[in-house]
Design a protein around this motif. Structure first.
Motif, PDB file in Angstrom:
ATOM      1  N   ASP A  12      35.156  32.738  20.449  1.00  6.79           N
ATOM      2  CA  ASP A  12      34.237  31.700  21.009  1.00  6.79           C
ATOM      3  C   ASP A  12      33.024  31.905  20.225  1.00  6.79           C
ATOM      4  N   ASP A  13      32.354  33.161  20.198  1.00  8.45           N
ATOM      5  CA  ASP A  13      31.128  33.160  19.585  1.00  8.45           C
ATOM      6  C   ASP A  13      31.081  32.783  18.197  1.00  8.45           C
ATOM      7  N   VAL A  14      32.107  33.421  17.329  1.00  2.76           N
ATOM      8  CA  VAL A  14      32.040  32.841  15.970  1.00  2.76           C
ATOM      9  C   VAL A  14      32.312  31.486  15.816  1.00  2.76           C
ATOM     10  N   ALA A  15      33.143  30.693  16.613  1.00  3.50           N
ATOM     11  CA  ALA A  15      33.190  29.352  16.439  1.00  3.50           C
ATOM     12  C   ALA A  15      32.088  28.633  16.876  1.00  3.50           C
ATOM     13  N   ARG A  16      31.303  28.883  17.570  1.00  5.11           N
ATOM     14  CA  ARG A  16      30.124  28.504  18.098  1.00  5.11           C
ATOM     15  C   ARG A  16      29.090  28.508  16.917  1.00  5.11           C
ATOM     16  N   GLU A  17      28.897  29.788  16.405  1.00  2.19           N
ATOM     17  CA  GLU A  17      28.106  29.835  15.270  1.00  2.19           C
ATOM     18  C   GLU A  17      28.469  29.317  14.044  1.00  2.19           C
ATOM     19  N   LEU A  18      29.641  28.853  13.810  1.00  5.54           N
ATOM     20  CA  LEU A  18      30.096  28.172  12.761  1.00  5.54           C
ATOM     21  C   LEU A  18      30.205  26.524  13.156  1.00  5.54           C
ATOM     22  N   GLY A  19      30.007  26.090  14.155  1.00 11.99           N
ATOM     23  CA  GLY A  19      30.405  24.846  14.586  1.00 11.99           C
ATOM     24  C   GLY A  19      31.751  24.522  14.470  1.00 11.99           C
ATOM     25  N   LEU A  20      32.689  25.148  14.661  1.00 16.43           N
ATOM     26  CA  LEU A  20      34.211  24.794  14.665  1.00 16.43           C
ATOM     27  C   LEU A  20      34.780  25.226  16.135  1.00 16.43           C
ATOM     28  N   GLN A  21      35.917  24.859  15.968  1.00 13.60           N
ATOM     29  CA  GLN A  21      36.837  24.978  17.337  1.00 13.60           C
ATOM     30  C   GLN A  21      37.194  26.340  17.491  1.00 13.60           C
ATOM     31  N   THR A  22      37.192  27.037  18.838  1.00 10.81           N
ATOM     32  CA  THR A  22      37.750  28.071  18.985  1.00 10.81           C
ATOM     33  C   THR A  22      39.350  28.136  18.876  1.00 10.81           C
ATOM     34  N   GLY A  23      39.549  29.357  18.339  1.00  6.74           N
ATOM     35  CA  GLY A  23      41.134  29.263  18.079  1.00  6.74           C
ATOM     36  C   GLY A  23      41.388  28.854  16.337  1.00  6.74           C
ATOM     37  N   THR A  24      40.449  28.265  15.759  1.00  9.62           N
ATOM     38  CA  THR A  24      40.867  27.793  14.518  1.00  9.62           C
ATOM     39  C   THR A  24      41.199  28.962  13.534  1.00  9.62           C
ATOM     40  N   PRO A  25      42.491  28.631  12.872  1.00 11.35           N
ATOM     41  CA  PRO A  25      43.150  29.626  12.301  1.00 11.35           C
ATOM     42  C   PRO A  25      42.209  30.219  10.896  1.00 11.35           C
ATOM     43  N   VAL A  26      42.320  31.550  11.019  1.00 11.43           N
ATOM     44  CA  VAL A  26      41.825  32.615  10.045  1.00 11.43           C
ATOM     45  C   VAL A  26      42.695  33.032   9.099  1.00 11.43           C
TER      46      VAL A  26
END
Length: 299
Positions: A12-26
């Protein structure tokens, strides 16, 4: 771990910082020159690619590792269980050109700073009419030792054949030729049929004259990328493969390389003799290079 493996998803935190969806594949992805090869469309064995910036990384992808020629061998970042990335490369490639510019081209650097042409462009123009072999001038480009395939920390830079007949343009031209000789030696270490062309990427491709030199010295037609984003594009491809939003066929359909620059065969024959002397000089001087390193250590 394969480079097309999904290793997790964005929190959640990283997705918010990047402006992407939570769970976006890494994706595991790849780094540096291996990913750059993929960005230049290398998905099968047999294609030779050299990435040449400050240093040189020249590699052939094969189905079996090349283990007896002093090269470094990685699993390739595409199909790492079936393909191998066999590479060698000079510690100082473009770095010796930068060293020359910084130490011997103050006028051109000043003119560039005042709105003139780039210093490298000016130096290229001055060296453009120099004949193959720089009128009997050969440089060994080992200004910080040498890594694969020579593996000699004691290797030294050498300017051989210098005379009063030579100009600064001759020396600059010989520096460029030295990097071409180093690439030819790396190519020969593969011992493989590389077809009619090889690929060169990196800062050296900004100089059309230098690209032509690479073709003339090696005897291969040279293709260069249309845009300088090879490693980034390679990771995009790996991510697309991992998420099944892209196929190899899709990536192969992209036009990422320009038209081949053909070698001048007459000049290539001339370069055969200079290249042979280039290799002989290193063999002859290697013991003296070791002696010099010992003297430096004792001071």
């Amino acid at each position: 771990m394969d480079s097309t493996e999904i290793v997790g998803g964005l929190t959640d935190d990283v997705a918010r910082e990047l402006g992407l969806q939570t769970g976006t594949p890494v994706i595991s992805g790849g780094v540096d020159v291996g990913a750059a090869n993929i960005g230049m469309g290398v998905f099968e064995p047999g294609k030779y690619v050299a990435t040449i910036g400050s240093s040189m990384n020249a590699a052939l992808v094969t189905e079996a590792p090349i283990t007896d020629q002093g090269m470094i061998v990685w699993p390739y970042q595409y199909r790492g269980t079936g393909l191998y990335y066999n590479f060698s490369g000079s510690a100082t490639a473009g770095a010796i050109i930068k060293w020359f510019r910084d130490n011997f081209a103050q006028l051109e650097v000043t003119q560039q700073a005042n709105g003139g042409v780039a210093a490298y462009t000016a130096l290229d123009e001055q060296a453009a009419e120099i004949e193959p072999g720089s009128d009997g001038l050969i440089v060994l480009p080992y200004f910080m030792g040498e890594r694969a395939p020579l593996w000699n920390a004691d290797a030294k830079g050498v300017i051989f054949g210098l005379s009063l007949a030579h100009s600064r343009a001759h020396v600059y031209h010989a520096f460029e030729e030295a990097v071409c000789y180093a690439l030819r030696e790396s190519i020969e270490r593969t011992g493989r049929d590389l077809g009619d062309s090889i690929v060169i990427a990196g800062g050296v491709t900004h100089s059309a004259d230098w690209v032509q030199l690479f073709a003339d010295v090696t005897g291969y037609a040279i293709q260069t990328p249309l845009i300088n984003a090879e490693a980034n594009l390679g990771d995009v491809i790996l991510a697309g493969l991992a998420t099944q939003t892209l196929t190899v066929a899709d990536a192969q359909a992209w036009q990422v390389l320009g038209e081949p620059v053909q070698p001048n065969l007459e000049r290539h024959v001339q370069y055969d003799g200079y290249y042979a002397l280039y290799k002989q000089l290193y063999a002859d001087l290697m013991p003296d290079m070791t002696t010099l390193s010992r003297l430096e250590t004792h001071n």
